[in-house]
Enzyme design. Sequence first.
Site, PDB file in Angstrom:
ATOM      1  N   GLN A 140       0.776  -1.235   0.000  1.00 59.57           N
ATOM      2  CA  GLN A 140       0.000   0.000   0.000  1.00 59.57           C
ATOM      3  C   GLN A 140       0.812   1.292   0.000  1.00 59.57           C
ATOM      4  O   GLN A 140       0.482   2.218  -0.745  1.00 59.57           O
ATOM      5  CB  GLN A 140      -0.948   0.023   1.211  1.00 59.57           C
ATOM      6  CG  GLN A 140      -1.849   1.236   1.230  1.00 59.57           C
ATOM      7  CD  GLN A 140      -2.816   1.269   2.407  1.00 59.57           C
ATOM      8  OE1 GLN A 140      -3.409   2.292   2.697  1.00 59.57           O
ATOM      9  NE2 GLN A 140      -2.990   0.151   3.078  1.00 59.57           N
TER      10      GLN A 140
ATOM     11  N   LEU B  55       9.202  -9.268 -14.443  1.00 65.65           N
ATOM     12  CA  LEU B  55      10.644  -9.334 -14.647  1.00 65.65           C
ATOM     13  C   LEU B  55      11.294 -10.092 -13.503  1.00 65.65           C
ATOM     14  O   LEU B  55      11.059  -9.795 -12.330  1.00 65.65           O
ATOM     15  CB  LEU B  55      11.206  -7.904 -14.709  1.00 65.65           C
ATOM     16  CG  LEU B  55      12.685  -7.716 -15.022  1.00 65.65           C
ATOM     17  CD1 LEU B  55      13.005  -8.230 -16.421  1.00 65.65           C
ATOM     18  CD2 LEU B  55      13.057  -6.239 -14.911  1.00 65.65           C
TER      19      LEU B  55
ATOM     20  N   THR C 183      14.365 -10.349 -11.656  1.00 65.06           N
ATOM     21  CA  THR C 183      15.590  -9.556 -11.471  1.00 65.06           C
ATOM     22  C   THR C 183      16.758 -10.389 -10.952  1.00 65.06           C
ATOM     23  O   THR C 183      17.865  -9.862 -10.800  1.00 65.06           O
ATOM     24  CB  THR C 183      15.315  -8.395 -10.501  1.00 65.06           C
ATOM     25  OG1 THR C 183      14.823  -8.912  -9.259  1.00 65.06           O
ATOM     26  CG2 THR C 183      14.289  -7.434 -11.087  1.00 65.06           C
TER      27      THR C 183
ATOM     28  N   TYR D 196       4.153  -2.408   9.479  1.00 70.53           N
ATOM     29  CA  TYR D 196       2.862  -2.373   8.800  1.00 70.53           C
ATOM     30  C   TYR D 196       2.086  -1.155   9.291  1.00 70.53           C
ATOM     31  O   TYR D 196       2.530  -0.444  10.196  1.00 70.53           O
ATOM     32  CB  TYR D 196       2.076  -3.658   9.070  1.00 70.53           C
ATOM     33  CG  TYR D 196       2.631  -4.875   8.361  1.00 70.53           C
ATOM     34  CD1 TYR D 196       2.252  -5.170   7.055  1.00 70.53           C
ATOM     35  CD2 TYR D 196       3.551  -5.711   8.984  1.00 70.53           C
ATOM     36  CE1 TYR D 196       2.750  -6.278   6.392  1.00 70.53           C
ATOM     37  CE2 TYR D 196       4.073  -6.827   8.334  1.00 70.53           C
ATOM     38  CZ  TYR D 196       3.663  -7.106   7.035  1.00 70.53           C
ATOM     39  OH  TYR D 196       4.172  -8.195   6.384  1.00 70.53           O
ATOM     40  N   GLU D 197       0.940  -0.934   8.695  1.00 65.92           N
ATOM     41  CA  GLU D 197       0.124   0.250   8.983  1.00 65.92           C
ATOM     42  C   GLU D 197      -0.043   0.518  10.472  1.00 65.92           C
ATOM     43  O   GLU D 197       0.299   1.593  10.977  1.00 65.92           O
ATOM     44  CB  GLU D 197      -1.254   0.090   8.331  1.00 65.92           C
ATOM     45  CG  GLU D 197      -2.302   1.105   8.749  1.00 65.92           C
ATOM     46  CD  GLU D 197      -1.959   2.515   8.315  1.00 65.92           C
ATOM     47  OE1 GLU D 197      -2.134   3.446   9.111  1.00 65.92           O
ATOM     48  OE2 GLU D 197      -1.522   2.683   7.164  1.00 65.92           O
TER      49      GLU D 197
ATOM     50  N   ASP E 105       0.493   3.945   5.969  1.00 67.18           N
ATOM     51  CA  ASP E 105       0.797   3.536   4.593  1.00 67.18           C
ATOM     52  C   ASP E 105       0.515   4.658   3.593  1.00 67.18           C
ATOM     53  O   ASP E 105       1.421   5.219   3.000  1.00 67.18           O
ATOM     54  CB  ASP E 105      -0.020   2.294   4.229  1.00 67.18           C
ATOM     55  CG  ASP E 105       0.612   1.012   4.723  1.00 67.18           C
ATOM     56  OD1 ASP E 105       1.848   0.916   4.712  1.00 67.18           O
ATOM     57  OD2 ASP E 105      -0.126   0.098   5.108  1.00 67.18           O
TER      58      ASP E 105
ATOM     59  N   GLY F 104      -8.391  21.606  18.723  1.00 59.93           N
ATOM     60  CA  GLY F 104      -8.045  22.881  18.127  1.00 59.93           C
ATOM     61  C   GLY F 104      -8.304  24.075  19.015  1.00 59.93           C
ATOM     62  O   GLY F 104      -8.305  25.207  18.543  1.00 59.93           O
ATOM     63  N   GLY F 105      -8.555  23.857  20.281  1.00 56.37           N
ATOM     64  CA  GLY F 105      -8.803  24.966  21.184  1.00 56.37           C
ATOM     65  C   GLY F 105     -10.267  25.311  21.343  1.00 56.37           C
ATOM     66  O   GLY F 105     -10.643  26.098  22.213  1.00 56.37           O
ATOM     67  N   GLN F 106     -11.136  24.717  20.511  1.00 55.15           N
ATOM     68  CA  GLN F 106     -12.577  24.921  20.622  1.00 55.15           C
ATOM     69  C   GLN F 106     -13.204  23.599  21.042  1.00 55.15           C
ATOM     70  O   GLN F 106     -12.998  22.580  20.381  1.00 55.15           O
ATOM     71  CB  GLN F 106     -13.173  25.365  19.274  1.00 55.15           C
ATOM     72  CG  GLN F 106     -12.522  26.606  18.676  1.00 55.15           C
ATOM     73  CD  GLN F 106     -12.919  27.870  19.407  1.00 55.15           C
ATOM     74  OE1 GLN F 106     -13.829  27.869  20.223  1.00 55.15           O
ATOM     75  NE2 GLN F 106     -12.230  28.960  19.112  1.00 55.15           N
TER      76      GLN F 106
END
Length: 418
Positions: free
Chosen positions: A16, A71, A73, A137-138, A167, A246-248
Amino acid sequence: MKALDGIKILDFTHVQSGPTCTQLLAWLGADVIKVERPGVGDATRKQLVDVPGADSLYFTMLNHNKRSITLNTKHETGKAVLERLVKECDVMVENFAPGVLDRMGFSWERIHEINPRMILASIKGFGPGPYEDCKVYENIAQCTGGAASTTGFLDGPPMVTGAQIGDSGTGLHLALGIVSALYHREQSGRGQKVLASMQDGVLNLCRVKLRDQQRLASGPLTEYSQHGQGIPFGDSVPRAGNDSGGGQPGWILKCKGWESDPNAYVYFITQAAAWGKICDLIGEPGWKDDPAYATPNARLDKIPQIFDRIEEWTKTMTKFEVMDACNPLDIPCGPILSMKELAQEPSLRETGTIVEVDHPERGPYLTVGCPIKLSDSPVEVKRSPLLGEHTMEILSDVLGYSGEELDRVVKSGAVGAQ
């Protein structure tokens, strides 16, 4: 014209994180050549298969707009083909375990020798340090990057999020690094290495929590609901449930139908600038002038009770009716949208955020489209490639192999011709 027309990407990524990066580059117009093992391919082709005989949604939704070459390799002829690909391409992207490229005979020094303009972009679990050789992993990335320790409720265990910030989040970071390196190459004429580690990517997305860690030295985090409840802070940033961060003050509230619909909820923020409108809306106009409620500081020790009262109001309406009531008054809120609702949302189809793609093995399916919209470079989402579908095409059109050379390479067994 596409934004990245003319750029060739040699895609050695799998699963991923890397495919997220290369798919984004492919959406933006790069020619992404996905290199896969003959007869096997990316592991996700056969993971979580829902249509027998077809590539999984896991694979198809991460590999749009790419071409596939198979392919070997480890084969000498395969190595020769790879060397020619390195010469022809602009970027190699890989998320192998550390040391794999070196063992293949394609270290950074060798790649740079073959093509000094090549950019080598890598995703690893960790950057240099004690854990750089560990497999990630994630969910491990979410845990080691600080997300899990700050997610969940104060009286519960750490939690991971459904968003793939380890990921896909790291893939997005790497894509930016690649584009930056391409721009730099236009000035310097040379390629460079680009590294994005999953731990670093998650930590970057958790920057507000690192902010709060430093603020702890100056006293309690007053915008966290535990402060208003008199619960002391420890020496690290706590889990904050559904606090806005966020302060609110913000929280998820029940709406009509919550008893049977697990997504009949709305996120509601008691923004200070909208406080008077909120009081009028929920039938508590007296709170506007009451010293116990009139200012943000006065409300801190009553946040749970305030949200309980707002929830009495939201439970009388659907989440969309709450939106209709709040938005004209500039009261910030948003419905909890399920995946089903998002899949059926017409506006997301119209903007290309969700698209339907036809596939020769599985038929039509839904997928996310490009989240970045460019006015002069529209994105067309094309289906993912079949395993090795473009092998002969790439050998002839990209590498310039003659008919005789093609026969020799195919007969060698170094490639799997579709």
